[in-house]
Design an enzyme around this catalytic site. Sequence first.
Site, PDB file in Angstrom:
ATOM      1  N   HIS A   1       1.668   5.406   6.322  1.00  0.00           N
ATOM      2  CA  HIS A   1       1.420   6.166   4.859  1.00  0.00           C
ATOM      3  C   HIS A   1       1.632   7.717   4.871  1.00  0.00           C
ATOM      4  CE1 HIS A   1      -1.151   2.470   4.828  1.00  0.00           C
ATOM      5  NE2 HIS A   1      -0.388   2.278   3.616  1.00  0.00           N
TER       6      HIS A   1
ATOM      7  N   SER B   1       0.803  -1.233  -0.128  1.00  0.00           N
ATOM      8  CA  SER B   1      -0.034   0.106  -0.007  1.00  0.00           C
ATOM      9  C   SER B   1       0.841   1.163  -0.063  1.00  0.00           C
ATOM     10  CB  SER B   1      -0.970   0.106   1.247  1.00  0.00           C
ATOM     11  OG  SER B   1      -0.208  -0.277   2.395  1.00  0.00           O
TER      12      SER B   1
ATOM     13  N   ASP C   1      -2.552   6.390  11.592  1.00  0.00           N
ATOM     14  CA  ASP C   1      -1.709   5.935  10.393  1.00  0.00           C
ATOM     15  C   ASP C   1      -0.569   6.689  10.347  1.00  0.00           C
ATOM     16  OD1 ASP C   1      -0.611   5.275   8.159  1.00  0.00           O
ATOM     17  OD2 ASP C   1      -2.301   5.665   6.842  1.00  0.00           O
TER      18      ASP C   1
END
EC number: 2.3.1.-
Length: 397
Positions: A368, A123, A365
């Site tokens: 990312h 990802s 998160d």
Amino acid sequence: MNRFFYTVGLIFLFSFFILYSPKTSDLSNNVDLHQQLLISLQKEEERCDLFSGYWVQDLRGSQYTNVSCSSIPESKNCFMQGRPDAGFSQWRWKPDGCELPRFDPGTFFEIVRGKTMAFIGDSVARNHVESLLCLLSSEEMPLGIYKDTEDRTRTWYFPHSNFTLMVIWTRFLVLDEERVINGSVTGVFDLHLDKMDKNWANKLPEIDYAILSDAHWFFRKNYLYEKGKNIGCIFCGEPGIKSLDIDSALQMVIKVVLNYINNCKKCRNILTVLRTFSPAHFADGAWDTGGSCNRTHPLGEKEIDLASLDWKIRSIQVEEIKRVRPVARRRKKFEVLDVTKAMLMRPDGHPNSYWGNKWMKGYNDCVHWCMPGPIDAWNDFLIALLRRHAFTDFTWS
């Protein structure tokens, strides 16, 4: 620096002259001179280590916004999710001793015209592609021509440039099988080092630029196999099974993957770029124990830990590229996109709690990257690498 801009100016001047010269008999000589100038610029760039430097404030901000780029995923659209500070998007990477030009979509399209580029990874590789799509959309909007059922593997086509862009999902690059106990998945994987993940391996012959990345899925219990025989495990601590560190297991995988690409007989003139590890920045806990990343400014070089596991992973990735280069077969080239040091300095660039986590309340998160944000520098690096190789492609056949 003055010599660099002088060379760039000459290149543009002679490009114009070549295109509009009324004497066709002089075209060959002009092309030869243009080639020499391109090689001169290439050598000028190679004297500078683009990946050693620091972040400097740039109030111009990003080349796109969460308004101008409609393809930003909600999970990376930190401004839309309510992040109140904008300073994290107002920095640019400054290499020691030279400048890293901003990404230019027109130049990018000229380099990749008629080519296929694939980002192969997890990802975070998708995050990289999403940044690239935003930067390219100011020049040309792509057509979405393929999406798998899970929206993990996608293909876009830019008709004006005849350029195909792909993102191919893979956890480990090699074949993996998740262990199932009593009908339930476990999150534990068996990795087969002698078999590639077919998701990308089957597409390799149609790819001109392969941007590889790997590592995040190694931070869990995994078992490694070669020719059906167990050769070790990560985080298992089981008697009779060799215990492997994350970095050593990852090095085994990268080695066999690069060898596979190097030995690909059906492949085109392929440039393989290995993007180094993108560090997470969880503080005061892990991802599942309340860890967060709420800084609002970059770190300085003296504030990062170059003895960390993040740096060890980066070092083995660089080492494997250096290993394969001298034995690269005809029509194969290998490069490293060394983002680790730059990103170690950017704990401020993650979504943290601003990722629209409706289904995972309380989880932040810190893996990312916000868009726009520091991840956009990866494409500044990428186009610099592509430009270097484009300048030597006169004789690459």
